[in-house]
Design a protein around this motif. Sequence first.
Motif, PDB file in Angstrom:
ATOM      1  N   GLY A 103      66.076  76.084 -32.084  1.00  0.00           N
ATOM      2  CA  GLY A 103      65.790  74.794 -32.690  1.00  0.00           C
ATOM      3  C   GLY A 103      67.028  73.922 -32.722  1.00  0.00           C
ATOM      4  O   GLY A 103      68.125  74.342 -32.335  1.00  0.00           O
ATOM      5  N   PRO A 104      66.860  72.698 -33.163  1.00  0.00           N
ATOM      6  CA  PRO A 104      67.995  71.779 -33.153  1.00  0.00           C
ATOM      7  C   PRO A 104      69.079  72.153 -34.163  1.00  0.00           C
ATOM      8  O   PRO A 104      70.246  71.831 -33.967  1.00  0.00           O
ATOM      9  N   ARG A 105      68.703  72.836 -35.226  1.00  0.00           N
ATOM     10  CA  ARG A 105      69.691  73.181 -36.246  1.00  0.00           C
ATOM     11  C   ARG A 105      70.270  74.569 -36.045  1.00  0.00           C
ATOM     12  O   ARG A 105      71.115  74.990 -36.819  1.00  0.00           O
ATOM     13  N   ALA A 106      69.852  75.297 -35.045  1.00  0.00           N
ATOM     14  CA  ALA A 106      70.313  76.666 -34.839  1.00  0.00           C
ATOM     15  C   ALA A 106      71.686  76.647 -34.176  1.00  0.00           C
ATOM     16  O   ALA A 106      71.815  76.453 -32.980  1.00  0.00           O
ATOM     17  N   ALA A 107      72.720  76.822 -34.939  1.00  0.00           N
ATOM     18  CA  ALA A 107      74.075  76.854 -34.414  1.00  0.00           C
ATOM     19  C   ALA A 107      74.478  78.296 -34.159  1.00  0.00           C
ATOM     20  O   ALA A 107      74.208  79.184 -34.952  1.00  0.00           O
ATOM     21  N   THR A 108      75.117  78.519 -33.036  1.00  0.00           N
ATOM     22  CA  THR A 108      75.520  79.873 -32.685  1.00  0.00           C
ATOM     23  C   THR A 108      76.956  80.156 -33.055  1.00  0.00           C
ATOM     24  O   THR A 108      77.370  81.297 -33.109  1.00  0.00           O
ATOM     25  N   GLY A 109      77.756  79.125 -33.269  1.00  0.00           N
ATOM     26  CA  GLY A 109      79.155  79.329 -33.588  1.00  0.00           C
ATOM     27  C   GLY A 109      80.027  79.409 -32.356  1.00  0.00           C
ATOM     28  O   GLY A 109      81.234  79.556 -32.450  1.00  0.00           O
ATOM     29  N   THR A 110      79.461  79.293 -31.148  1.00  0.00           N
ATOM     30  CA  THR A 110      80.240  79.369 -29.923  1.00  0.00           C
ATOM     31  C   THR A 110      80.340  78.034 -29.208  1.00  0.00           C
ATOM     32  O   THR A 110      80.943  77.937 -28.153  1.00  0.00           O
ATOM     33  N   GLU A 111      79.741  76.989 -29.795  1.00  0.00           N
ATOM     34  CA  GLU A 111      79.801  75.687 -29.131  1.00  0.00           C
ATOM     35  C   GLU A 111      81.165  75.036 -29.359  1.00  0.00           C
ATOM     36  O   GLU A 111      81.965  75.469 -30.184  1.00  0.00           O
ATOM     37  N   ALA A 112      81.435  73.993 -28.584  1.00  0.00           N
ATOM     38  CA  ALA A 112      82.704  73.284 -28.683  1.00  0.00           C
ATOM     39  C   ALA A 112      82.803  72.584 -30.032  1.00  0.00           C
ATOM     40  O   ALA A 112      81.807  72.186 -30.609  1.00  0.00           O
ATOM     41  N   PRO A 113      84.040  72.422 -30.520  1.00  0.00           N
ATOM     42  CA  PRO A 113      84.169  71.719 -31.807  1.00  0.00           C
ATOM     43  C   PRO A 113      83.817  70.248 -31.669  1.00  0.00           C
ATOM     44  O   PRO A 113      83.808  69.688 -30.572  1.00  0.00           O
ATOM     45  N   ALA A 114      83.530  69.632 -32.812  1.00  0.00           N
ATOM     46  CA  ALA A 114      83.177  68.207 -32.820  1.00  0.00           C
ATOM     47  C   ALA A 114      84.387  67.375 -32.371  1.00  0.00           C
ATOM     48  O   ALA A 114      85.539  67.734 -32.648  1.00  0.00           O
ATOM     49  N   PRO A 115      84.119  66.285 -31.650  1.00  0.00           N
ATOM     50  CA  PRO A 115      85.242  65.453 -31.180  1.00  0.00           C
ATOM     51  C   PRO A 115      85.970  64.790 -32.354  1.00  0.00           C
ATOM     52  O   PRO A 115      85.355  64.416 -33.349  1.00  0.00           O
ATOM     53  N   VAL A 116      87.277  64.652 -32.195  1.00  0.00           N
ATOM     54  CA  VAL A 116      88.101  64.033 -33.231  1.00  0.00           C
ATOM     55  C   VAL A 116      88.208  62.550 -32.896  1.00  0.00           C
ATOM     56  O   VAL A 116      88.546  62.186 -31.760  1.00  0.00           O
ATOM     57  N   PRO A 117      87.897  61.651 -33.850  1.00  0.00           N
ATOM     58  CA  PRO A 117      88.003  60.222 -33.558  1.00  0.00           C
ATOM     59  C   PRO A 117      89.463  59.807 -33.347  1.00  0.00           C
ATOM     60  O   PRO A 117      90.376  60.368 -33.937  1.00  0.00           O
ATOM     61  N   PRO A 118      89.696  58.840 -32.433  1.00  0.00           N
ATOM     62  CA  PRO A 118      91.085  58.407 -32.189  1.00  0.00           C
ATOM     63  C   PRO A 118      91.654  57.714 -33.428  1.00  0.00           C
ATOM     64  O   PRO A 118      90.955  57.002 -34.140  1.00  0.00           O
TER      65      PRO A 118
END
Length: 119
Positions: A103-118
Amino acid sequence: MASSAKKDMRRPDLIVPYQEPSLGKPGENVEFSSTLSSTLPMAAIFTRNRYIGWASVVFSVQSWLGESEETTKNTSTPGYFTIGMSLMALAVTYLPMFLPPQGPRAATGTEAPAPVPPA
């Protein structure tokens, strides 16, 4: 005042002799282990707690092995049914390990981190 010199405050007229509790009718004898063996699988399914699942297996096997002929006559569910329920509850607790939730909320913990805003 020494402790041996104190007055004994117990009154012999208030002594109640011990009476062994009656067992009641033969069909009314409710065993705590059979209650645990039938409710622990439900608790394991609802909480998805593996420790409760393993405890339900142990309690159900213990209550099945400890059944007497009188309890098998008076119970509506056989002992092997509670073992099956506890094994099913244990399988449900381990199910997310083999079939991860989708599902859309199922996080696995292996995805890339969220981008950091400049900055």
